[in-house]
Design a protein around this motif. Structure first.
Motif, PDB file in Angstrom:
ATOM      1  N   SER A  11       0.193  -0.614   7.864  1.00 24.30           N
ATOM      2  CA  SER A  11       0.580   0.874   7.084  1.00 24.30           C
ATOM      3  C   SER A  11       0.932   0.724   5.947  1.00 24.30           C
ATOM      4  N   PHE A  13      -0.188   1.796   1.495  1.00 19.53           N
ATOM      5  CA  PHE A  13      -0.950   2.760   1.080  1.00 19.53           C
ATOM      6  C   PHE A  13      -0.327   1.932  -0.633  1.00 19.53           C
ATOM      7  N   CYS A 172      -5.117   0.777   0.388  1.00 21.91           N
ATOM      8  CA  CYS A 172      -4.951   0.727   1.445  1.00 21.91           C
ATOM      9  C   CYS A 172      -5.296  -0.410   2.413  1.00 21.91           C
ATOM     10  N   VAL A 201      -7.518   8.001   2.416  1.00 18.41           N
ATOM     11  CA  VAL A 201      -8.444   7.020   0.355  1.00 18.41           C
ATOM     12  C   VAL A 201      -9.288   6.461   0.834  1.00 18.41           C
ATOM     13  N   TYR A 221      -9.133  -2.333  -0.916  1.00 22.61           N
ATOM     14  CA  TYR A 221      -8.604  -2.837   0.442  1.00 22.61           C
ATOM     15  C   TYR A 221      -8.867  -4.357   0.698  1.00 22.61           C
TER      16      TYR A 221
END
Length: 222
Positions: A11, A13, A172, A201, A221
């Protein structure tokens, strides 16, 4: 830098914070680590922040939650160590010295254009390289190097100025999206909770479940 973090984390971000004093957020629970980089800071600062958070992930297993303000004068010991790690990781002493020796004048001094060259070479914030050069003894008075319109000078000299600008982007990791979707499909979380996690996101759950192409906005992403 983000690529390196992605190898060990699920994870990661980036998003702009309202409070621009904050560099990043760090949270760890049940072996899963969450790092959020403030994209309202300059790109150079974001890179340093990512290295700072890497230290917490690798060497501070006891930390479960932390709001990080890089190079803050009131930092805890763990934050000071994380800053030192980031500095050495991104700007190794030997590497900086090798270039500084070649750039310094006969008096052993560096002018602003030299500092700018070294900063661009290592891809860090201008302030970070000034601090590093001061620590190594190549700069005596950092104020002489900091009180200048560095972005304008960099542009005049033909350098890319992205390092000096906030990106304000939302990012993300793909692993995060997959984790949320899989949890929803396995009924481990409700649709409402899945939507909440993805909306944070700028991703629509229905677009993913129905197999619709997601509109390209200012998030990304990989």
């Amino acid at each position: 830098m983000l690529g390196l973090l992605r190898k060990g984390l699920r994870s990661i971000f980036k998003k702009p914070f309202l409070d621009t004093r904050i560099s990043a957020l760090y949270r760890k629970r049940k072996g899963i680590c969450l790092i959020v980089i403030n994209s309202a800071r300059t790109l150079g600062h974001q890179i340093f922040s990512a290295a700072h958070e890497l230290y917490h992930y690798q060497y501070n297993p006891e930390i479960t939650s932390r709001i990080c303000m890089v190079n803050s004068p009131n930092s805890k010991q763990e934050e000071i160590m994380a800053d030192l790690f980031a500095s050495h990781f991104l700007m190794p002493d030997e590497g900086v010295m090798e270039i500084a020796v070649k750039r310094k004048n006969k008096k052993g001094e560096l002018d602003v254009t030299d500092v700018l060259f070294i900063q661009q070479y290592f891809g860090v914030s201008y302030k970070a390289i000034v601090i590093k050069l001061q620590e190594l003894g190549y700069i005596k008075d950092p104020s002489c190097y900091l009180n200048i319109p560095i972005t304008k000078l960099a542009k005049v000299l033909g350098y890319n100025t992205q390092l000096y600008q906030p990106t304000n982007d939302i990012y993300c990791s793909k692993a995060y999206v997959e984790l949320v979707v899989d949890a929803f499909k396995l009924e481990q979380i409700s649709q409402r909770k899945a939507e909440e996690y993805l909306n944070a996101v700028n991703i629509n759950l229905n677009d993913i479940i129905e197999g619709q192409p997601v509109e390209e906005g200012d998030w990304m992403y990989d």
